[in-house]
Design a protein around this motif. Sequence first.
Motif, PDB file in Angstrom:
ATOM      1  N   LEU A  68      -7.551 -35.902   7.859  1.00 51.99           N
ATOM      2  CA  LEU A  68      -6.873 -35.719   6.569  1.00 51.99           C
ATOM      3  C   LEU A  68      -5.382 -35.440   6.774  1.00 51.99           C
ATOM      4  CD1 LEU A  68      -7.056 -35.224   3.443  1.00 51.99           C
ATOM      5  CD2 LEU A  68      -7.434 -32.807   3.992  1.00 51.99           C
ATOM      6  N   LYS A  69      -5.081 -34.608   7.769  1.00 53.88           N
ATOM      7  CA  LYS A  69      -3.675 -34.276   8.033  1.00 53.88           C
ATOM      8  C   LYS A  69      -2.909 -35.513   8.519  1.00 53.88           C
ATOM      9  CE  LYS A  69      -0.913 -30.648  10.182  1.00 53.88           C
ATOM     10  NZ  LYS A  69      -0.960 -29.361  10.875  1.00 53.88           N
ATOM     11  N   VAL A  70      -3.572 -36.333   9.317  1.00 51.04           N
ATOM     12  CA  VAL A  70      -2.959 -37.586   9.792  1.00 51.04           C
ATOM     13  C   VAL A  70      -2.555 -38.441   8.591  1.00 51.04           C
ATOM     14  CG1 VAL A  70      -3.486 -39.783  10.946  1.00 51.04           C
ATOM     15  CG2 VAL A  70      -4.133 -37.606  12.034  1.00 51.04           C
ATOM     16  N   LEU A  71      -3.444 -38.537   7.619  1.00 57.36           N
ATOM     17  CA  LEU A  71      -3.167 -39.341   6.427  1.00 57.36           C
ATOM     18  C   LEU A  71      -2.061 -38.715   5.581  1.00 57.36           C
ATOM     19  CD1 LEU A  71      -6.815 -40.228   5.346  1.00 57.36           C
ATOM     20  CD2 LEU A  71      -5.093 -41.802   6.257  1.00 57.36           C
ATOM     21  N   ASP A  72      -2.163 -37.403   5.376  1.00 59.14           N
ATOM     22  CA  ASP A  72      -1.184 -36.736   4.509  1.00 59.14           C
ATOM     23  C   ASP A  72       0.224 -36.801   5.085  1.00 59.14           C
ATOM     24  OD1 ASP A  72      -3.117 -36.264   2.700  1.00 59.14           O
ATOM     25  OD2 ASP A  72      -3.349 -34.117   3.119  1.00 59.14           O
ATOM     26  N   LEU A  73       0.332 -36.865   6.413  1.00 55.78           N
ATOM     27  CA  LEU A  73       1.658 -36.937   7.042  1.00 55.78           C
ATOM     28  C   LEU A  73       2.074 -38.383   7.316  1.00 55.78           C
ATOM     29  CD1 LEU A  73       1.506 -33.912   9.529  1.00 55.78           C
ATOM     30  CD2 LEU A  73       2.598 -34.032   7.288  1.00 55.78           C
ATOM     31  N   ASN A  74       1.259 -39.321   6.823  1.00 50.76           N
ATOM     32  CA  ASN A  74       1.565 -40.745   7.016  1.00 50.76           C
ATOM     33  C   ASN A  74       1.706 -41.146   8.472  1.00 50.76           C
ATOM     34  OD1 ASN A  74       1.578 -42.286   4.672  1.00 50.76           O
ATOM     35  ND2 ASN A  74       3.394 -41.157   3.961  1.00 50.76           N
ATOM     36  N   ILE A  75       0.867 -40.554   9.312  1.00 53.97           N
ATOM     37  CA  ILE A  75       0.885 -40.911  10.735  1.00 53.97           C
ATOM     38  C   ILE A  75      -0.065 -42.096  10.933  1.00 53.97           C
ATOM     39  CG2 ILE A  75       0.194 -40.097  13.038  1.00 53.97           C
ATOM     40  CD1 ILE A  75       1.133 -37.298  12.142  1.00 53.97           C
ATOM     41  N   ASP A  76       0.331 -43.030  11.763  1.00 52.81           N
ATOM     42  CA  ASP A  76      -0.523 -44.181  12.067  1.00 52.81           C
ATOM     43  C   ASP A  76      -1.787 -43.675  12.781  1.00 52.81           C
ATOM     44  OD1 ASP A  76      -1.744 -46.386  13.123  1.00 52.81           O
ATOM     45  OD2 ASP A  76       0.062 -47.204  14.071  1.00 52.81           O
ATOM     46  N   PRO A  77      -2.980 -43.967  12.234  1.00 50.38           N
ATOM     47  CA  PRO A  77      -4.219 -43.465  12.844  1.00 50.38           C
ATOM     48  C   PRO A  77      -4.434 -43.950  14.284  1.00 50.38           C
ATOM     49  CG  PRO A  77      -4.664 -44.427  10.690  1.00 50.38           C
ATOM     50  CD  PRO A  77      -3.231 -44.727  11.003  1.00 50.38           C
ATOM     51  N   LEU A  78      -3.625 -44.906  14.718  1.00 52.18           N
ATOM     52  CA  LEU A  78      -3.757 -45.381  16.100  1.00 52.18           C
ATOM     53  C   LEU A  78      -2.662 -44.803  17.010  1.00 52.18           C
ATOM     54  CD1 LEU A  78      -4.739 -49.097  15.367  1.00 52.18           C
ATOM     55  CD2 LEU A  78      -6.243 -47.159  15.882  1.00 52.18           C
ATOM     56  N   ASP A  79      -1.796 -43.942  16.457  1.00 56.85           N
ATOM     57  CA  ASP A  79      -0.730 -43.333  17.265  1.00 56.85           C
ATOM     58  C   ASP A  79      -1.279 -42.078  17.966  1.00 56.85           C
ATOM     59  OD1 ASP A  79       1.503 -42.071  18.323  1.00 56.85           O
ATOM     60  OD2 ASP A  79       2.784 -42.599  16.624  1.00 56.85           O
ATOM     61  N   GLU A  80      -1.878 -42.299  19.126  1.00 52.96           N
ATOM     62  CA  GLU A  80      -2.603 -41.209  19.795  1.00 52.96           C
ATOM     63  C   GLU A  80      -1.706 -40.022  20.141  1.00 52.96           C
ATOM     64  OE1 GLU A  80      -5.192 -42.403  22.937  1.00 52.96           O
ATOM     65  OE2 GLU A  80      -6.355 -43.678  21.578  1.00 52.96           O
ATOM     66  N   GLN A  81      -0.499 -40.301  20.621  1.00 50.97           N
ATOM     67  CA  GLN A  81       0.366 -39.183  21.048  1.00 50.97           C
ATOM     68  C   GLN A  81       0.698 -38.248  19.886  1.00 50.97           C
ATOM     69  OE1 GLN A  81       0.599 -38.388  24.116  1.00 50.97           O
ATOM     70  NE2 GLN A  81      -0.513 -40.289  24.558  1.00 50.97           N
ATOM     71  N   LYS A  82       1.012 -38.835  18.743  1.00 51.41           N
ATOM     72  CA  LYS A  82       1.328 -37.997  17.570  1.00 51.41           C
ATOM     73  C   LYS A  82       0.101 -37.202  17.126  1.00 51.41           C
ATOM     74  CE  LYS A  82       5.313 -39.972  15.352  1.00 51.41           C
ATOM     75  NZ  LYS A  82       5.726 -41.073  14.511  1.00 51.41           N
ATOM     76  N   ILE A  83      -1.054 -37.851  17.195  1.00 50.80           N
ATOM     77  CA  ILE A  83      -2.282 -37.177  16.729  1.00 50.80           C
ATOM     78  C   ILE A  83      -2.672 -36.040  17.690  1.00 50.80           C
ATOM     79  CG2 ILE A  83      -4.724 -37.513  16.167  1.00 50.80           C
ATOM     80  CD1 ILE A  83      -3.979 -40.340  15.255  1.00 50.80           C
ATOM     81  N   ILE A  84      -2.451 -36.256  18.968  1.00 49.51           N
ATOM     82  CA  ILE A  84      -2.738 -35.191  19.948  1.00 49.51           C
ATOM     83  C   ILE A  84      -1.840 -33.978  19.673  1.00 49.51           C
ATOM     84  CG2 ILE A  84      -2.570 -34.563  22.394  1.00 49.51           C
ATOM     85  CD1 ILE A  84      -3.287 -37.586  22.973  1.00 49.51           C
ATOM     86  N   ALA A  85      -0.555 -34.241  19.451  1.00 47.69           N
ATOM     87  CA  ALA A  85       0.389 -33.140  19.169  1.00 47.69           C
ATOM     88  C   ALA A  85      -0.027 -32.413  17.891  1.00 47.69           C
ATOM     89  CB  ALA A  85       1.800 -33.688  19.034  1.00 47.69           C
ATOM     90  N   LEU A  86      -0.461 -33.189  16.910  1.00 44.36           N
ATOM     91  CA  LEU A  86      -0.885 -32.618  15.635  1.00 44.36           C
ATOM     92  C   LEU A  86      -2.128 -31.733  15.822  1.00 44.36           C
ATOM     93  CD1 LEU A  86       0.182 -33.098  12.743  1.00 44.36           C
ATOM     94  CD2 LEU A  86      -1.683 -34.719  12.427  1.00 44.36           C
ATOM     95  N   ALA A  87      -3.062 -32.213  16.615  1.00 47.44           N
ATOM     96  CA  ALA A  87      -4.296 -31.447  16.856  1.00 47.44           C
ATOM     97  C   ALA A  87      -3.956 -30.098  17.476  1.00 47.44           C
ATOM     98  CB  ALA A  87      -5.235 -32.234  17.774  1.00 47.44           C
ATOM     99  N   ARG A  88      -2.997 -30.116  18.414  1.00 50.72           N
ATOM    100  CA  ARG A  88      -2.639 -28.870  19.113  1.00 50.72           C
ATOM    101  C   ARG A  88      -1.873 -27.913  18.217  1.00 50.72           C
ATOM    102  NH1 ARG A  88      -1.215 -32.168  24.578  1.00 50.72           N
ATOM    103  NH2 ARG A  88      -3.350 -32.203  25.414  1.00 50.72           N
ATOM    104  N   ALA A  89      -1.240 -28.459  17.173  1.00 53.19           N
ATOM    105  CA  ALA A  89      -0.391 -27.619  16.309  1.00 53.19           C
ATOM    106  C   ALA A  89      -1.091 -27.249  15.002  1.00 53.19           C
ATOM    107  CB  ALA A  89       0.904 -28.358  16.009  1.00 53.19           C
ATOM    108  N   SER A  90      -2.341 -27.642  14.833  1.00 52.76           N
ATOM    109  CA  SER A  90      -3.008 -27.400  13.549  1.00 52.76           C
ATOM    110  C   SER A  90      -3.952 -26.212  13.621  1.00 52.76           C
ATOM    111  CB  SER A  90      -3.805 -28.640  13.135  1.00 52.76           C
ATOM    112  OG  SER A  90      -2.944 -29.718  12.982  1.00 52.76           O
TER     113      SER A  90
END
Length: 219
Positions: free
Chosen positions: A40-62
Amino acid sequence: MIVAIDGPAGAGKSTIAKKVAATLGFLYIDTGAMYRALALKVLDLNIDPLDEQKIIALARASDISLTPEPDGGLAVFLDGNNVSRQIREPRVTRIVSDVAKIREVRQVMVELQRKLGARADCVLDGRDIGTVVFPQAEKKFYLDAGFDERVRRRFLELRAMGQAVTSEEVAADLANRDNIDSTRKVAPLKRAEDALHLDTTRMSIDEVTAAVLHNIREK
Ligand code: DC
């Protein structure tokens, strides 16, 4: 005690896990909800669901947390906001398997799940609980059901939540998630060798709950 319940989407895991936890007075932990909150956070921040590096950083910061509710359900909080409803939206369901297949994302979630499990007796449902998160769990179950029955159950569940989905859409989503969840490189969905396998296709909720409770109470 740790009770692990794994299986594909629509097999009845969360319904059964909730009932078993309520009967035993255990904490219920819906691990899929954690992956959904991040999606949900990936979508709300308009991050590409295939951008692994951004999603990893997001997971660690959430900050993702689960709070038991008086009715035996679970409220899901993302960075302090209750997102229990939003995480069930189709847009989240569509991308959650892509988010959940990332190794570093799984490391964050597994650590969280182990911390929760260390604090209390728990029933956890997911895909890798008996194989990876708690391989030493005292009780393990693998719930499955025929594809058409899983589609039917998920369709009814989403309709009951007020979502205008068609059964074709639900079938396409389940087939897609089954495929990603069971073929991914990290912690794919599979039955632990020591898990009790229950095919719930022709079983009622009460029958499955009784079978699981019977097995837990057995020495
Ligand atoms: O159980 P669910 O449908 O809410 O889970 C959503 C997604 O999260 C599912 O498609 C796969 C992933 N998941 C996972 O990879 N590992 C878990 N322990 C739980 C869920």
